[in-house]
Design a protein around this motif. Structure first.
Motif, short mmCIF file in Angstrom:
data_model
loop_
_atom_site.label_atom_id
_atom_site.label_comp_id
_atom_site.label_asym_id
_atom_site.label_seq_id
_atom_site.Cartn_x
_atom_site.Cartn_y
_atom_site.Cartn_z
N ALA A 39 -17.28 -0.29 -14.34
CA ALA A 39 -17.20 0.88 -14.79
C ALA A 39 -18.34 1.46 -14.43
CB ALA A 39 -16.64 1.14 -16.27
N ALA A 40 -19.67 1.03 -14.72
CA ALA A 40 -20.87 1.46 -14.67
C ALA A 40 -21.36 1.80 -13.12
CB ALA A 40 -21.94 0.90 -15.50
N LEU A 41 -20.90 0.61 -12.36
CA LEU A 41 -21.30 0.47 -11.11
C LEU A 41 -20.41 1.40 -10.18
CD1 LEU A 41 -22.59 -0.89 -8.61
CD2 LEU A 41 -20.98 -2.67 -8.86
N CYS A 42 -19.01 1.54 -10.49
CA CYS A 42 -18.17 2.54 -9.71
C CYS A 42 -18.82 3.94 -10.04
CB CYS A 42 -16.69 2.52 -10.48
SG CYS A 42 -15.73 0.76 -9.62
N SER A 43 -19.18 4.34 -11.11
CA SER A 43 -19.47 5.57 -11.60
C SER A 43 -20.91 5.87 -10.88
CB SER A 43 -19.66 5.68 -13.03
OG SER A 43 -18.53 5.31 -13.74
N LEU A 44 -21.79 4.90 -11.00
CA LEU A 44 -23.11 5.00 -10.13
C LEU A 44 -22.95 5.21 -8.65
CD1 LEU A 44 -25.31 2.56 -12.07
CD2 LEU A 44 -25.51 5.01 -12.15
N ILE A 45 -22.05 4.61 -8.06
CA ILE A 45 -21.77 4.72 -6.67
C ILE A 45 -21.19 6.16 -6.32
CG2 ILE A 45 -20.26 3.91 -4.64
CD1 ILE A 45 -20.41 1.20 -5.84
N LEU A 107 -19.74 -12.47 -13.13
CA LEU A 107 -20.46 -11.08 -12.94
C LEU A 107 -20.57 -10.88 -11.27
CD1 LEU A 107 -21.22 -8.48 -14.01
CD2 LEU A 107 -23.37 -9.29 -14.78
N ARG A 108 -21.64 -11.68 -10.76
CA ARG A 108 -21.87 -11.57 -9.43
C ARG A 108 -20.87 -11.25 -8.58
NH1 ARG A 108 -22.51 -15.03 -4.81
NH2 ARG A 108 -24.35 -14.28 -3.38
N ALA A 109 -19.80 -12.16 -8.74
CA ALA A 109 -18.42 -12.19 -7.92
C ALA A 109 -17.80 -10.82 -8.21
CB ALA A 109 -17.51 -13.20 -8.23
N ALA A 110 -17.48 -10.31 -9.42
CA ALA A 110 -17.03 -8.90 -9.78
C ALA A 110 -18.03 -7.87 -9.27
CB ALA A 110 -17.12 -9.04 -11.33
N VAL A 111 -19.34 -7.87 -9.23
CA VAL A 111 -20.25 -6.75 -8.74
C VAL A 111 -19.97 -6.85 -7.10
CG1 VAL A 111 -22.53 -6.04 -7.93
CG2 VAL A 111 -21.68 -7.00 -10.28
N LEU A 112 -19.96 -8.01 -6.43
CA LEU A 112 -19.45 -7.98 -5.04
C LEU A 112 -18.30 -7.42 -4.66
CD1 LEU A 112 -21.19 -11.41 -3.67
CD2 LEU A 112 -22.20 -9.11 -3.48
N SER A 118 -15.60 -0.26 -3.06
CA SER A 118 -16.14 0.91 -3.04
C SER A 118 -16.59 1.34 -1.75
CB SER A 118 -17.07 1.00 -4.09
OG SER A 118 -16.62 0.88 -5.34
N LEU A 119 -17.56 0.63 -1.13
CA LEU A 119 -18.38 1.10 -0.03
C LEU A 119 -17.77 0.79 1.32
CD1 LEU A 119 -21.99 -0.23 -1.06
CD2 LEU A 119 -21.07 2.03 -1.39
N LEU A 120 -16.69 -0.09 1.31
CA LEU A 120 -16.04 -0.38 2.49
C LEU A 120 -14.90 0.55 2.56
CD1 LEU A 120 -16.29 -4.27 3.04
CD2 LEU A 120 -17.40 -2.44 4.16
N ASN A 121 -14.64 1.57 1.87
CA ASN A 121 -13.56 2.35 1.86
C ASN A 121 -13.95 3.95 2.24
OD1 ASN A 121 -11.34 3.85 1.61
ND2 ASN A 121 -11.14 3.76 -0.83
N LEU A 153 -19.82 13.93 -13.81
CA LEU A 153 -19.30 13.72 -15.32
C LEU A 153 -17.79 13.25 -15.08
CD1 LEU A 153 -19.68 13.87 -18.34
CD2 LEU A 153 -19.07 16.03 -18.11
N ALA A 154 -17.16 13.85 -14.28
CA ALA A 154 -15.76 13.71 -14.07
C ALA A 154 -15.50 12.07 -13.98
CB ALA A 154 -14.84 14.48 -13.37
N SER A 155 -16.30 11.63 -12.92
CA SER A 155 -16.32 10.18 -12.50
C SER A 155 -16.77 9.28 -13.40
CB SER A 155 -17.17 10.05 -11.42
OG SER A 155 -17.15 8.68 -10.89
N PHE A 156 -17.46 9.55 -14.17
CA PHE A 156 -18.00 8.42 -15.56
C PHE A 156 -17.01 8.32 -16.38
CE2 PHE A 156 -22.06 8.66 -13.76
CZ PHE A 156 -23.06 7.24 -14.11
N VAL A 157 -16.54 9.58 -16.90
CA VAL A 157 -15.43 9.87 -17.95
C VAL A 157 -14.40 8.89 -17.67
CG1 VAL A 157 -13.92 11.26 -19.14
CG2 VAL A 157 -16.23 11.84 -18.86
#
Length: 202
Positions: A39-45, A107-112, A118-121, A153-157
């Protein structure tokens, strides 16, 4: 504050649409498998892309359509593979129990996977950098960063709410059939997005 509130509204309406990111965050939240880092990674992206859009980098994507083409084709291939994995998983009986909750990707697989989804969309770039960036131009001075802050903020929430809220669906997913339907829904979502990405090139 009007710009900030508009940022929340526009950003929220874009992020809430059913998509690859949301489906993945929901499933990881249900499995309780690295749900908060995801969730944190998606929000940061999203935050980085929204900031880039408000800063005016959306014109770069429009000026170089090759960027969108590469992301579209690469993203379609990735989503087809991920959808196939979800379909295969739907035929394997599983249930949410104290034992299965602890199992899952590293965690590594989940992050990748999160980075790939995210980034290939290309819709990520079109929605955040181009669309939100274009809308932000109606604001002047300090109002433009406030609009961007509202969208961030909307993305993080949304992502943290989706991750935390998944636990309320846990009782339903103690039934193997529920996981079967979820995996097939994820497969359908991934393949639908893949078709939409590749269709203009056919």
């Amino acid at each position: 504050m009007q710009a900030f509130i508009q940022g929340i509204g526009v950003g929220g309406s874009l992020i809430m649409a059913v998509g690859a990111q949301n489906a993945f965050v929901l499933k990881q939240g249900l499995k309780r498998s690295h749900s908060l880092p995801i969730a944190a990674l998606c929000s940061l992206i999203d935050a980085l892309m929204i900031t880039a859009g408000v800063a005016g980098l959306g014109h770069l994507i429009l000026a170089f359509p090759l960027i969108k083409d590469i992301a579209s084709i690469g993203g379609a291939v990735f989503l087809v593979v991920y959808g196939a994995r979800a379909l295969h998983s739907s035929f394997i009986p599983q249930a949410l129990s104290s034992e299965s909750e602890l199992k899952g990707d590293t965690l590594r697989a989940a992050v990748l996977t999160t980075l790939g989804i995210s980034l290939l969309n290309p819709h990520l770039y079109l929605d955040t950098v181009v669309l939100l960036g274009s809308i932000s131009t109606q604001f002047d001075g300090a109002d433009r960063p406030l609009f961007g802050a509202g969208a961030v903020l909307a993305s993080f929430v949304w992502f943290f709410g989706l991750s935390f809220g998944a636990k309320y669906l846990s009782p339903l997913f103690k039934k193997p059939k529920a996981w079967c339907y979820l995996d097939r829904f994820i497969c359908l979502t991934m393949w639908s997005i893949a078709v939409a990405l590749i269709w203009p090139y056919l």
